[in-house]
Design an enzyme around this catalytic site. Structure first.
Site, PDB file in Angstrom:
ATOM      1  N   ARG A 170       0.838  -1.206   0.000  1.00 51.50           N
ATOM      2  CA  ARG A 170       0.000   0.000   0.000  1.00 51.50           C
ATOM      3  C   ARG A 170       0.871   1.253   0.000  1.00 51.50           C
ATOM      4  NH1 ARG A 170      -4.940   0.113   4.310  1.00 51.50           N
ATOM      5  NH2 ARG A 170      -3.584   1.411   5.562  1.00 51.50           N
ATOM      6  N   PRO A 186      10.277  -2.523   8.575  1.00 51.52           N
ATOM      7  CA  PRO A 186       9.119  -3.375   8.827  1.00 51.52           C
ATOM      8  C   PRO A 186       8.891  -3.560  10.318  1.00 51.52           C
ATOM      9  CG  PRO A 186      11.008  -4.725   8.236  1.00 51.52           C
ATOM     10  CD  PRO A 186      11.458  -3.283   8.149  1.00 51.52           C
ATOM     11  N   GLU A 265      -1.363   6.645   9.026  1.00 52.52           N
ATOM     12  CA  GLU A 265      -2.527   5.739   9.100  1.00 52.52           C
ATOM     13  C   GLU A 265      -2.518   5.165  10.509  1.00 52.52           C
ATOM     14  OE1 GLU A 265      -4.816   5.180   6.883  1.00 52.52           O
ATOM     15  OE2 GLU A 265      -3.958   6.087   5.093  1.00 52.52           O
ATOM     16  N   LEU A 266      -3.393   5.663  11.373  1.00 51.06           N
ATOM     17  CA  LEU A 266      -3.263   5.373  12.797  1.00 51.06           C
ATOM     18  C   LEU A 266      -4.407   4.481  13.315  1.00 51.06           C
ATOM     19  CD1 LEU A 266      -2.032   8.949  13.786  1.00 51.06           C
ATOM     20  CD2 LEU A 266      -0.679   6.977  13.054  1.00 51.06           C
ATOM     21  N   CYS A 299      -6.995  -2.334  12.136  1.00 51.32           N
ATOM     22  CA  CYS A 299      -7.357  -0.960  12.481  1.00 51.32           C
ATOM     23  C   CYS A 299      -8.811  -0.682  12.150  1.00 51.32           C
ATOM     24  CB  CYS A 299      -6.464   0.011  11.744  1.00 51.32           C
ATOM     25  SG  CYS A 299      -6.473  -0.272   9.976  1.00 51.32           S
ATOM     26  N   GLU A 396      -9.238   1.032  21.655  1.00 49.46           N
ATOM     27  CA  GLU A 396      -9.114   0.075  20.554  1.00 49.46           C
ATOM     28  C   GLU A 396      -8.671  -1.253  21.181  1.00 49.46           C
ATOM     29  OE1 GLU A 396      -5.718   0.727  17.959  1.00 49.46           O
ATOM     30  OE2 GLU A 396      -6.884   0.106  16.221  1.00 49.46           O
TER      31      GLU A 396
END
Ligand code: NAD
Length: 490
Positions: A170, A186, A265-266, A299, A396
């Site tokens: 992505r 990574p 992107e959290l 996520c 979360e």
């Protein structure tokens, strides 16, 4: 290292070094770190443990080829990406086995992840030849305006463990399509798939006669030590991060010093709304998809189920029945539908969240405990009557727990849905088109799934608002994160 769950033909082709300037190397630290199978806790591989000097060497390799890569014809970049798509697709079974081995998800999900990951390569191979630009006459008629798209330059890509191939493609696909060389850091827990993929890209670059230094990979057990000097280096022009909001905030702060372009992107805390007019069996299937992929460790996982009081029992009981039928086990075993959590701390956290909900009056409809087996497992769990201030609703959870709470009308549903600092995605099940449009305008998230438990698509802009991040990945927007506009007045 042989393991019964990773075919030897795959294991034999996993690079365990650092990829810098087109060759696989040892780390300057002289150290390695272990990568484990979360379902068994056995060590899969020892990987070279990169340090700050390796991070800077990788940046040098990227910076050295930046001009050359930016000058490669868009069509050649497109054809390279298409070849990588073909090569990844041809080896998708091997890559899926690796994703399952180090990340734990069931093989069927790993295969789906590889297919999804590959789509970014195909989509951006198609976008590489469609970079935006503009030519027009200035309003005063005094001159012409030309606007060109230029690559921003070397990019540092930092990725999470939960999608070890998709989170890489992505970013890599739009970056390479735009003309940016990359350094990939990574996730420490899942560096093997990235290494395997990077070797595919390196080999294709070589086969196309293109500079192999455009992709560099530095696995490490001490992320911030490696990334700090790279982020501070003026040759770096872009940071793209996917991971927790907590770490994103730290990285935004350090990026400020070097005025870096950033994409973040959290984390998420997705509400899943079930209205009184919903198709309940469809909502249950959507809930399963939105909640249980990767055992709830995504996520975009539905984190809070907000259900109209008139259908709460029907929905809760049907969801619990579906959860009861799930098969927990090693992702590579036939029949497994739910794999392990990634590490021991994740299981501890889920246990804490469930205990807190129960303390505040929640009823356990199914699950609620660790199964008696080795590995980092937690039973698929449905909790009813969860208090709005319970951790399960506020945080979360990143695990296989579905907390249910009720609402009385649409206004209350929207208030509850928006009562979060996060704003990545929301899901809603309803048959009322007017309501769909009201939700589309009023839900405070970057994405909204209507009568669907899955929204991700390489051709669509993925991303959040509020604490869920900055920027978009995928679609037309995804490549713009790696481009800047150059305006010429003539
Ligand atoms: P994390 O934030 O702990 O780690 C993400 C990456 O950052 C890893 O590579 C890690 O090694 C690295 N890292 C950690 N601390 C660092 C530091 N101080 N400096 C530099 N690098 C550092 O997240 P995780 O546990 O790997 O992933 C789970 C989180 O990621 C969840 O919050 C989830 O919602 C989020 N996530 C978001 C998306 C999205 O697209 N919005 C996608 C997947 C995961």
């Amino acid at each position: 290292m042989p393991t019964p769950h990773l075919p030897p033909t795959v294991a034999a082709h996993v690079p365990t070094g650092l990829l810098i300037g087109g060759s696989w190397q040892r780390a300057s630290t002289g150290r390695t770190f272990a990568v484990e199978d979360p379902a068994t806790t056995e060590v899969l591989f020892d990987v070279e443990d990169a340090g700050p000097a390796d991070g800077l060497a990788a940046l040098t390799a990227a910076a050295d080829v930046a001009d050359e890569w930016a000058a490669v014809a868009p069509r050649a970049r497109a054809e390279l990406l298409r070849s990588v798509f073909d090569a990844l697709t041809a080896r998708s079974e091997d890559v899926a086995a690796l994703v399952t081995a180090e990340g734990g998800k069931p093989l069927a999900e790993a295969r789906a992840e590889v297919a999804y990951a590959a789509e970014y390569l195909r989509w951006y191979s198609e976008q590489a030849v469609r970079l935006p630009g503009l030519a027009r006459t200035a309003p005063a008629g005094t001159h012409h305006q030309l606007v060109l798209s230029r690559p921003v330059g070397p990019a540092l890509l930092i990725t999470p463990w939960n999608f070890p191939i998709a989170m890489i493609t992505r970013k890599v696909a739009p970056a390479l399509a735009a003309g940016c060389p990359v350094v990939i850091k990574p996730a420490q827990l899942t560096p093997l798939t990235t290494a395997y993929f990077a070797e595919i890209v390196r080999a294709e670059l070589e086969a196309h006669g293109l500079p192999t230094g455009v992709i560099n990979v530095v696995p490490t057990s001490s992320s911030s030590t490696l990334t700090a000097p790279v982020i501070a280096d003026p040759r770096l022009r872009k940071l793209s991060f996917t991971g927790s909001t907590e770490v994103g905030r730290v990285l935004l702060r350090s990026s400020a010093e070097n005025i870096l372009r950033t994409s973040m992107e959290l984390g998420g805390n997705a509400p899943f709304l079930v209205f009184e007019d919903a198709d309940i069996p469809a909502a249950v299937e959507g809930a399963l998809a939105a909640k249980m992929r990767n055992a709830g460790q995504t996520c975009v996982a539905a984190n809070r189920f907000l259900v109209h009081e008139s259908v709460a029992d029907e929905f809760g009981n049907a969801l619990a029945a579906r959860f009861r039928g799930l098969v927990v086990g090693h992702g590579a075993d036939a029949g497994t539908t739910v794999g392990p959590l990634i590490e021991a701390a994740a299981v501890d956290n889920v246990e804490r969240v469930v205990a807190d909900a129960v303390d505040r009056g929640a009823r356990v409809l199914v699950g609620g405990e660790r199964p008696q087996r080795a590995g980092h497992f937690f039973a698929p769990t449905v909790l009813a009557d969860v208090a709005p201030d319970a951790l399960a609703i506020r945080e979360e959870t990143f695990g296989p727990v579905a907390p249910l709470t009720t609402f009385g009308d649409e206004r209350e549903a929207l208030e509850l849905a928006n009562a979060s600092e996060f704003g990545l995605v929301a899901y809603a099940y309803t048959r009322d088109v007017g309501r769909v449009m009201r939700l589309a305008e009023q839900v405070e998230t970057g994405m909204l799934g209507i009568n669907r438990g899955l929204v991700s698509d390489a051709s669509a802009p993925f991303g959040g608002v509020k604490w869920s991040g900055l920027g978009r990945e995928g679609g037309e927007a995804g490549i713009e994160e790696y481009l800047e506009q150059r305006y010429i007045a003539l």
